[in-house]
Design a protein around this motif. Structure first.
Motif, PDB file in Angstrom:
ATOM      1  N   ARG A  59       0.795  -1.156   0.035  1.00  0.00           N
ATOM      2  CA  ARG A  59       0.029  -0.082  -0.073  1.00  0.00           C
ATOM      3  C   ARG A  59       0.854   1.215   0.024  1.00  0.00           C
ATOM      4  N   LEU A  60       1.850   1.138   0.774  1.00  0.00           N
ATOM      5  CA  LEU A  60       2.977   2.299   0.754  1.00  0.00           C
ATOM      6  C   LEU A  60       3.403   2.557  -0.773  1.00  0.00           C
ATOM      7  N   LEU A  61       3.873   1.396  -1.185  1.00  0.00           N
ATOM      8  CA  LEU A  61       4.326   1.528  -2.815  1.00  0.00           C
ATOM      9  C   LEU A  61       3.319   2.264  -3.611  1.00  0.00           C
ATOM     10  N   ALA A  62       2.083   1.829  -3.480  1.00  0.00           N
ATOM     11  CA  ALA A  62       1.085   2.267  -4.426  1.00  0.00           C
ATOM     12  C   ALA A  62       1.004   3.609  -4.156  1.00  0.00           C
ATOM     13  N   ASP A  63       1.078   4.146  -2.797  1.00  0.00           N
ATOM     14  CA  ASP A  63       0.975   5.563  -2.491  1.00  0.00           C
ATOM     15  C   ASP A  63       1.893   6.436  -3.163  1.00  0.00           C
ATOM     16  N   ARG A  64       3.062   5.833  -3.208  1.00  0.00           N
ATOM     17  CA  ARG A  64       4.265   6.683  -3.665  1.00  0.00           C
ATOM     18  C   ARG A  64       4.623   6.635  -5.213  1.00  0.00           C
ATOM     19  N   LEU A  65       3.742   5.788  -6.060  1.00  0.00           N
ATOM     20  CA  LEU A  65       4.055   5.898  -7.168  1.00  0.00           C
ATOM     21  C   LEU A  65       3.199   7.125  -7.958  1.00  0.00           C
ATOM     22  N   PRO A  66       3.719   7.659  -8.992  1.00  0.00           N
ATOM     23  CA  PRO A  66       3.148   8.883  -9.938  1.00  0.00           C
ATOM     24  C   PRO A  66       1.571   8.460  -9.777  1.00  0.00           C
ATOM     25  N   ARG A  67       0.650   9.427  -9.295  1.00  0.00           N
ATOM     26  CA  ARG A  67      -0.558   9.141  -9.468  1.00  0.00           C
ATOM     27  C   ARG A  67      -1.286   8.940 -11.102  1.00  0.00           C
ATOM     28  N   GLU A  68      -0.614   9.438 -11.989  1.00  0.00           N
ATOM     29  CA  GLU A  68      -1.147   9.061 -13.470  1.00  0.00           C
ATOM     30  C   GLU A  68      -0.801   7.627 -13.954  1.00  0.00           C
ATOM     31  N   ARG A  69      -0.005   6.917 -13.070  1.00  0.00           N
ATOM     32  CA  ARG A  69       0.363   5.618 -13.351  1.00  0.00           C
ATOM     33  C   ARG A  69      -0.279   4.485 -12.757  1.00  0.00           C
ATOM     34  N   VAL A  70      -1.308   4.981 -11.593  1.00  0.00           N
ATOM     35  CA  VAL A  70      -1.864   4.088 -10.860  1.00  0.00           C
ATOM     36  C   VAL A  70      -3.252   4.134 -10.888  1.00  0.00           C
ATOM     37  N   SER A  71      -3.899   3.092 -11.229  1.00  0.00           N
ATOM     38  CA  SER A  71      -5.311   3.133 -10.985  1.00  0.00           C
ATOM     39  C   SER A  71      -5.977   2.030  -9.562  1.00  0.00           C
ATOM     40  N   HIS A  72      -6.228   2.806  -8.641  1.00  0.00           N
ATOM     41  CA  HIS A  72      -6.883   1.904  -7.477  1.00  0.00           C
ATOM     42  C   HIS A  72      -8.375   1.929  -7.568  1.00  0.00           C
ATOM     43  N   ARG A  73      -8.696   0.527  -7.315  1.00  0.00           N
ATOM     44  CA  ARG A  73     -10.079   0.222  -7.528  1.00  0.00           C
ATOM     45  C   ARG A  73     -10.535  -0.481  -6.284  1.00  0.00           C
ATOM     46  N   ARG A  74     -11.488  -0.038  -5.435  1.00  0.00           N
ATOM     47  CA  ARG A  74     -11.944  -0.949  -4.208  1.00  0.00           C
ATOM     48  C   ARG A  74     -13.148  -1.994  -4.864  1.00  0.00           C
ATOM     49  N   LEU A  75     -12.818  -3.346  -4.630  1.00  0.00           N
ATOM     50  CA  LEU A  75     -13.814  -4.160  -4.790  1.00  0.00           C
ATOM     51  C   LEU A  75     -15.250  -4.140  -4.165  1.00  0.00           C
ATOM     52  N   GLY A  76     -16.191  -3.728  -4.584  1.00  0.00           N
ATOM     53  CA  GLY A  76     -17.373  -3.564  -4.136  1.00  0.00           C
ATOM     54  C   GLY A  76     -18.070  -4.856  -3.745  1.00  0.00           C
ATOM     55  N   PRO A  77     -19.176  -4.722  -3.126  1.00  0.00           N
ATOM     56  CA  PRO A  77     -20.028  -5.872  -2.690  1.00  0.00           C
ATOM     57  C   PRO A  77     -20.362  -6.682  -4.171  1.00  0.00           C
ATOM     58  N   LEU A  78     -20.627  -8.053  -3.811  1.00  0.00           N
ATOM     59  CA  LEU A  78     -21.110  -8.885  -4.871  1.00  0.00           C
ATOM     60  C   LEU A  78     -22.641  -8.840  -4.874  1.00  0.00           C
ATOM     61  N   ALA A  79     -23.382  -8.792  -6.247  1.00  0.00           N
ATOM     62  CA  ALA A  79     -24.787  -8.774  -6.172  1.00  0.00           C
ATOM     63  C   ALA A  79     -24.968 -10.289  -6.295  1.00  0.00           C
ATOM     64  N   ALA A  80     -26.229 -10.464  -6.187  1.00  0.00           N
ATOM     65  CA  ALA A  80     -26.927 -11.920  -6.137  1.00  0.00           C
ATOM     66  C   ALA A  80     -26.267 -12.735  -7.122  1.00  0.00           C
ATOM     67  N   GLU A  81     -26.313 -12.125  -8.535  1.00  0.00           N
ATOM     68  CA  GLU A  81     -25.949 -12.652  -9.658  1.00  0.00           C
ATOM     69  C   GLU A  81     -24.323 -13.119  -9.604  1.00  0.00           C
ATOM     70  N   ASP A  82     -23.633 -12.334  -8.854  1.00  0.00           N
ATOM     71  CA  ASP A  82     -22.250 -12.513  -9.094  1.00  0.00           C
ATOM     72  C   ASP A  82     -21.803 -13.590  -7.875  1.00  0.00           C
ATOM     73  N   LEU A  83     -22.945 -13.645  -6.819  1.00  0.00           N
ATOM     74  CA  LEU A  83     -22.622 -14.491  -5.826  1.00  0.00           C
ATOM     75  C   LEU A  83     -23.136 -16.083  -6.381  1.00  0.00           C
ATOM     76  N   ASP A  84     -24.132 -15.984  -7.256  1.00  0.00           N
ATOM     77  CA  ASP A  84     -24.398 -17.362  -7.873  1.00  0.00           C
ATOM     78  C   ASP A  84     -23.231 -17.832  -8.865  1.00  0.00           C
ATOM     79  N   GLU A  85     -22.452 -16.863  -9.327  1.00  0.00           N
ATOM     80  CA  GLU A  85     -21.523 -17.220 -10.333  1.00  0.00           C
ATOM     81  C   GLU A  85     -20.306 -17.831  -9.373  1.00  0.00           C
ATOM     82  N   TRP A  86     -20.000 -17.144  -8.159  1.00  0.00           N
ATOM     83  CA  TRP A  86     -19.031 -17.522  -7.299  1.00  0.00           C
ATOM     84  C   TRP A  86     -19.381 -18.972  -7.031  1.00  0.00           C
ATOM     85  N   LEU A  87     -20.500 -19.046  -6.387  1.00  0.00           N
ATOM     86  CA  LEU A  87     -20.918 -20.435  -5.725  1.00  0.00           C
ATOM     87  C   LEU A  87     -20.687 -21.590  -6.988  1.00  0.00           C
ATOM     88  N   GLY A  88     -21.162 -21.211  -8.018  1.00  0.00           N
ATOM     89  CA  GLY A  88     -20.979 -22.234  -9.080  1.00  0.00           C
ATOM     90  C   GLY A  88     -19.746 -22.550  -9.417  1.00  0.00           C
TER      91      GLY A  88
END
Length: 174
Positions: A59-88
């Protein structure tokens, strides 16, 4: 890097919260030595640490890299359809009862880490078990609620039981 100079290369790292400072330094060195024109994509996944825990070195490395070269995405909660796929994928060939899927979604808030730890606890306790070419899933509410897998393993024994229950529920959303 030699290959990435000729054609696109993607490196995918999972569980980077486990990477120590030496491993993170190797990634930093790789990125630092990539010349202009190198077609290198580095994808890394890491879990948010439990409350009060130090930030992982990645996390410290990601914070120190140039902002224009880093894309940070927080994984949100799964929807019911996503959970069905995961369980499958997690329980191939299983006929997952809707009541179980809905319970799992409400119990974990759809958070992938909590879903996985809850499934692991259910498998270990025998609530989910392999059957004759299929999976058997116990769905009575009392059986499901007897298996608790609430986020990080934190000692809450010094707290009042009502407070501890609230903290466990909040940790399932982290």
């Amino acid at each position: 890097l030699r290959v990435a100079r000729r054609r696109p290369v993607a490196l995918i790292f999972d569980n980077l919260e486990l990477a120590d400072e030496t491993a993170v330094e190797r990634i930093r060195t790789l990125l630092r030595h990539a010349e202009v024109g190198t077609r290198l994509l580095v994808i890394g996944a890491f879990r948010t640490p439990p409350p009060g825990a130090p930030r992982p070195p990645i996390r410290l490395l990601a914070d120190r890299l140039p902002r224009e070269r880093v894309s940070h995405r927080r994984l949100g909660p799964l929807a019911a359809e996503d959970l069905d796929e995961w369980l499958g994928r997690r329980l191939p060939g299983a006929a997952v009862p809707i009541a179980f899927r809905d319970w799992l979604l409400s119990e974990t808030g759809g958070q992938p880490g909590s879903v996985e730890s809850t499934l692991t606890a259910l498998l270990e306790s025998g609530v989910i078990r392999p059957g004759a070419g299929d999976w058997e899933i116990d769905t009575p509410a009392d059986v499901l609620h007897a298996t608790e897998a609430f986020g990080p393993d934190v000692d809450l024994s010094r707290l009042d039981e009502n407070v501890a229950t609230t903290v466990r529920a909040a940790m399932a959303w982290i």
